[in-house]
Scaffold this motif. Structure first.
Motif, PDB file in Angstrom:
ATOM      1  N   SER A 111      -6.473   9.189  -9.438  1.00 16.58           N
ATOM      2  CA  SER A 111      -7.083   9.367  -8.762  1.00 16.58           C
ATOM      3  C   SER A 111      -6.680  11.646  -8.283  1.00 16.58           C
ATOM      4  N   ASN A 112      -7.222  12.422  -7.556  1.00 14.52           N
ATOM      5  CA  ASN A 112      -7.203  13.221  -7.466  1.00 14.52           C
ATOM      6  C   ASN A 112      -5.856  13.457  -6.399  1.00 14.52           C
ATOM      7  N   TYR A 113      -5.476  12.965  -5.701  1.00  5.59           N
ATOM      8  CA  TYR A 113      -4.502  13.528  -4.946  1.00  5.59           C
ATOM      9  C   TYR A 113      -3.484  12.048  -4.860  1.00  5.59           C
ATOM     10  N   THR A 114      -2.478  12.527  -4.487  1.00  2.16           N
ATOM     11  CA  THR A 114      -1.219  11.946  -4.359  1.00  2.16           C
ATOM     12  C   THR A 114      -0.305  11.808  -2.962  1.00  2.16           C
ATOM     13  N   SER A 115       0.222  10.924  -2.855  1.00  2.71           N
ATOM     14  CA  SER A 115       0.926  11.348  -1.367  1.00  2.71           C
ATOM     15  C   SER A 115       1.699   9.494  -1.291  1.00  2.71           C
ATOM     16  N   ALA A 116       2.153   9.539  -0.044  1.00  2.00           N
ATOM     17  CA  ALA A 116       3.588   8.199   0.100  1.00  2.00           C
ATOM     18  C   ALA A 116       3.328   7.073   0.943  1.00  2.00           C
ATOM     19  N   ARG A 117       3.672   6.537   0.907  1.00  2.00           N
ATOM     20  CA  ARG A 117       3.149   5.133   1.815  1.00  2.00           C
ATOM     21  C   ARG A 117       4.363   4.257   1.737  1.00  2.00           C
ATOM     22  N   LEU A 118       5.586   4.640   2.961  1.00  2.95           N
ATOM     23  CA  LEU A 118       6.234   3.660   2.872  1.00  2.95           C
ATOM     24  C   LEU A 118       6.756   2.604   4.009  1.00  2.95           C
ATOM     25  N   LEU A 119       7.783   1.186   4.069  1.00  2.31           N
ATOM     26  CA  LEU A 119       7.033   0.097   4.804  1.00  2.31           C
ATOM     27  C   LEU A 119       8.222  -0.445   4.607  1.00  2.31           C
TER      28      LEU A 119
END
Length: 285
Positions: A111-119
């Motif tokens: 991918s060309n972007y990173t981020s985060a997803r919390l649950l």
């Protein structure tokens, strides 16, 4: 309001005053033909104030990792999104009393972007109550931060949208004065979901913190921004089964990049971008 002020205020008094204000705002903030239900959820049952620097509290938060394929979805989390979610401190950390979710433009995991997803799946789930968070949002074309609830899938025996989804706050970064709240269920999901927006007058959600919340009870969901009630949905308002009385839902916080809804970033989108979360709190009646 700074973090010190937050810890010294009388929470119970402030909450009581807030609900008095809601009672006044019910008529002025919502369509006059709607019959509004306003509950008083007073008992705090879960709170993360993000007071300890480092990784988010592992007793509360899990992470979704990857581009969605590991969750049985097409790459892009079923929406054509461009980010790869990680649990790296580059993308998610707690500093100075804030949870910081950072979307970056970088090559990572195809991918060309990173981020985060919390649950909070498997760690904190609840049926009904007031769910709220105080958040400062990022800005820019192609950014899609969200604070939302998803029904438990009973270990894979049920699938979306049958499990139900309550979007407390969604926002596209090139419309910085507007947020929206949405529900998804069988017969009203994806592009056919039921949604309503809330717009600030002469301000933007990336300029400061705002409180986003829902009050959810049997057969109704109310949406709030800064204790202004701007929408209510009941079973009569959806063109299918009302799946929001079925069982507990868990919390998700994430910043997506790209996809069908916000579109892709453009040359004016500046990276990195951060969503700052001051607290997450859940009450019951």
């Amino acid at each position: 309001m700074n973090k010190t002020m937050k810890h010294t205020r009388n929470t119970k008094t402030l909450l009581f005053m807030s609900f008095l204000l809601i009672a006044v705002l019910v008529i002025s903030s919502c369509d006059t033909e709607e019959t509004q239900t306003v509950a008083t959820f007073k008992e705090l049952v879960m709170a993360d104030e993000f007071d300890t620097d480092g990784a988010p509290n592992s007793a509360i938060w899990n992470y979704d990792i990857g581009d969605g394929t590991a969750n049985g979805l097409p790459a892009g989390w079923g929406n054509g999104e461009l980010q790869y979610y990680t649990d790296r401190s580059d993308n998610v950390t707690v500093q100075n009393g804030l949870l910081i979710i950072t979307a970056k433009q970088e090559s990572f995991g195809n991918s060309n972007y990173t981020s985060a997803r919390l649950l909070t799946k498997g760690k904190f789930e609840q049926t009904y109550g007031r769910f709220e968070a105080r958040i400062r949002l990022p800005n820019g074309k192609g950014l899609w931060p969200a604070f939302w609830l998803l029904g438990d899938d009973s270990n894979g025996t049920e699938i979306w949208p049958q499990i139900g989804e309550i979007d407390i706050m969604e926002y596209v970064g090139d419309e910085p004065s507007t947020v929206f709240g949405t529900v998804h269920g069988p017969g009203y999901s994806g592009g056919e979901s039921i949604s309503k927006s809330y717009k600030l007058d002469n301000d933007r959600f990336d300029n400061g913190f705002h409180i986003f919340g829902v009050e959810w009870g049997p057969d109704y969901i109310n949406w709030y921004v800064d204790d202004v009630l701007y929408n209510q949905l009941t079973p009569e308002d959806v063109p299918g089964e009302w799946v929001f009385n079925r069982g507990p839902f868990y919390i998700i916080l994430n910043v997506a990049v790209g996809g069908a809804l916000p579109g892709s970033p453009n040359e004016e989108t500046v990276f990195p971008q951060t969503m700052l979360v001051d607290y997450v709190r859940v009450y019951k009646q």
